[in-house]
Scaffold this active site. Structure first.
Site, mmCIF file in Angstrom:
data_model
loop_
_atom_site.group_PDB
_atom_site.id
_atom_site.type_symbol
_atom_site.label_atom_id
_atom_site.label_comp_id
_atom_site.label_asym_id
_atom_site.label_seq_id
_atom_site.Cartn_x
_atom_site.Cartn_y
_atom_site.Cartn_z
ATOM 1 N N SER B 211 -3.169 -9.748 7.817
ATOM 2 C CA SER B 211 -2.564 -8.474 7.400
ATOM 3 C C SER B 211 -1.275 -8.717 6.633
ATOM 4 C CB SER B 211 -2.313 -7.596 8.617
ATOM 5 O OG SER B 211 -1.256 -8.129 9.384
ATOM 6 N N ARG B 215 -1.409 -7.321 2.908
ATOM 7 C CA ARG B 215 -0.583 -6.158 2.609
ATOM 8 C C ARG B 215 0.167 -6.354 1.288
ATOM 9 N NH1 ARG B 215 1.915 -6.416 6.653
ATOM 10 N NH2 ARG B 215 0.810 -4.904 7.935
ATOM 11 N N ASN B 219 -0.828 -4.383 -2.278
ATOM 12 C CA ASN B 219 0.117 -3.509 -2.960
ATOM 13 C C ASN B 219 0.385 -3.982 -4.377
ATOM 14 O OD1 ASN B 219 1.515 -1.210 -1.349
ATOM 15 N ND2 ASN B 219 1.088 -2.820 0.130
#
Lengths: 156, 282
Positions: B211, B215, B219
């Protein structure tokens, strides 16, 4: 699909972004940084002032201490001098008193001697008169021989 | 558009246009344009563009921090020193609150991670076609500039964080303590619960790592993809396309300043949190 057209648009966007950053992002950031620098400068200046004040106070303290020490020294010296003067005066006064007493005693002794001499003289005169009276077997009239008697008295 | 959907959409586009994406110049279809932009300078094993640009960003961080350290003064700081001081104090503050223990390595690590990710993310704000254009002029066909929009980069960093989590778990708790924690937390120390505990702990470590990497990648990848879609507007070579490109591109670029800093901040904070958790006894 035209790469050149989009590249131009991309550069326009880039300059809009640069303008935005320059206008809205940069100034507050710079203000914050300057504010921080100013605060630190103020703090350092305050610390410097404090140190300087401490140094000044120390210098002043030293000056005051030196002056006080000097004053104390002066007072001590003056007191000593005054004490010496006083002692000298007292000594002189005592000496003078002594001399005076001696003088007085001398005078008194002289007077006493004079008095004794006078008494002795009148007694000797009276003794002489009494002797003469016994020798002459008669009364000598003091009034008649006053002159003789006083001359005798003076010659003793 | 969330990061995940953006990634998904990008892959669909990539697959759909894979046949159309040919090497070569001349007019491209929008799909070709995007697929072209998603191509790496790679030999199939190693993404040289990601490596080079992340290395450059890292060198810039080292240079900037080194410059600040060399010119540091105990007197009134200039703007540059004040900026670095604010950053250092802020990171030190965050790490102090999160990690309880020796932070002589962790706090500088957090600062380095934050600045490195910031610089890598910031490459996203450059005109999309600028560096690839230079690259093409130099004979480089594919060039992706933003290292954090490459999963290899972000997962690599996340693996680094995993290594540190394991290192500090061993260091703080000792091998026995760490093993005890792996087998006896969170459910309990009954031998029948050992497999469940171990499984859950392994899942936790993997989830944290994946994660953390996904992440940041998601993004930045989504942001880059939206820049590409916006670039398609300008590529129409019409006035309305140009105007829309400038309008939406500016809006997205300005918004991206926030994302650049926010994602770097999140990456740094999670690095600290994960390492901090390795310091805590259960």
């Amino acid at each position: 699909m035209n790469l050149n057209a989009t590249l131009v648009a991309q550069f326009v966007v880039f300059f809009v972004l640069a303008w935005f950053t320059m206008t809205f992002v940069w100034p507050p950031l710079m203000r914050a940084l300057d504010e921080r620098a100013r605060k630190i400068a103020d703090g350092l200046a305050a610390a410097d002032r404090g140190q300087q004040a401490l140094k000044d106070a120390e210098v002043r303290f030293a000056a005051i201490e030196a002056e006080a020490r000097q004053n104390a020294q002066a007072i001590l010296a003056e007191t000593e001098a005054r004490a010496a003067t006083y002692l000298e005066q007292q000594r002189k006064a005592a000496e003078a008193e002594g001399v005076r007493l001696v003088e007085q005693a001398k005078v008194e002794i002289a007077q006493e001697v004079q008095r004794a001499r006078d008494a002795l003289r009148s007694e000797v005169a009276a003794l002489a008169v009494a002797g003469a009276r016994q020798i002459l077997e008669r009364e000598i009239d003091p009034a008649q021989h006053a002159e003789l008697l006083s001359r005798l008295e003076a010659s003793l | 558009m969330t990061a995940e959907t953006a990634v998904h959409a990008a892959h669909e586009v990539a697959h759909g246009a894979a046949d159309a994406a040919q090497h070569g110049h001349g007019p491209e279809t929008p799909a070709q344009y995007i697929v072209h932009h998603l191509g790496h300078l790679t030999d199939g094993m190693f993404n040289y563009d990601t490596f080079i640009f992340s290395l450059l960003a890292g060198l810039v961080v080292v240079w900037v921090l080194g410059l600040a350290a060399r010119n540091a003064t105990v007197g009134v700081p200039g703007r540059f020193q004040a900026l670095i001081e604010i950053l250092v104090e802020w990171v030190e503050d965050q790490s102090k609150q999160i990690v309880h223990g020796d932070r002589s390595f962790i706090a500088p690590l957090a600062l380095t991670v934050f600045l490195w990710v910031v610089f890598m993310n910031t490459l996203d704000l450059l005109p999309l076609d600028m560096l690839p254009m230079f690259g093409q002029a130099a004979g480089i066909e594919y060039l992706r500039v933003v290292p954090t929009a490459d999963l290899n980069c972000t997962l690599g960093m996340a693996l680094g964080v995993l290594t540190l989590m394991l290192y500090y778990s061993f260091k703080i708790k000792g091998a026995g303590g760490f093993m005890h924690e792996l087998f006896c937390a969170p459910f309990g120390s009954h031998p029948l619960l050992w497999p469940a505990n171990l499984l859950l702990n392994i899942i936790e470590f993997v989830a944290k790592t994946v994660s953390l990497g996904m992440r940041l990648f998601g993004n930045m990848y989504a942001g880059e993809l939206i820049f590409m879609l916006i670039a398609l507007l300008g590529a129409t070579a019409t006035w309305w396309g140009f105007a829309l490109h400038v309008l939406t591109g500016s809006a997205w670029a300005i918004f991206h300043i926030l994302i650049v800093l926010l994602q770097a901040f999140i990456f740094m904070m999670l690095t600290l949190v994960y390492i901090g958790q390795a310091h805590e006894h259960h």
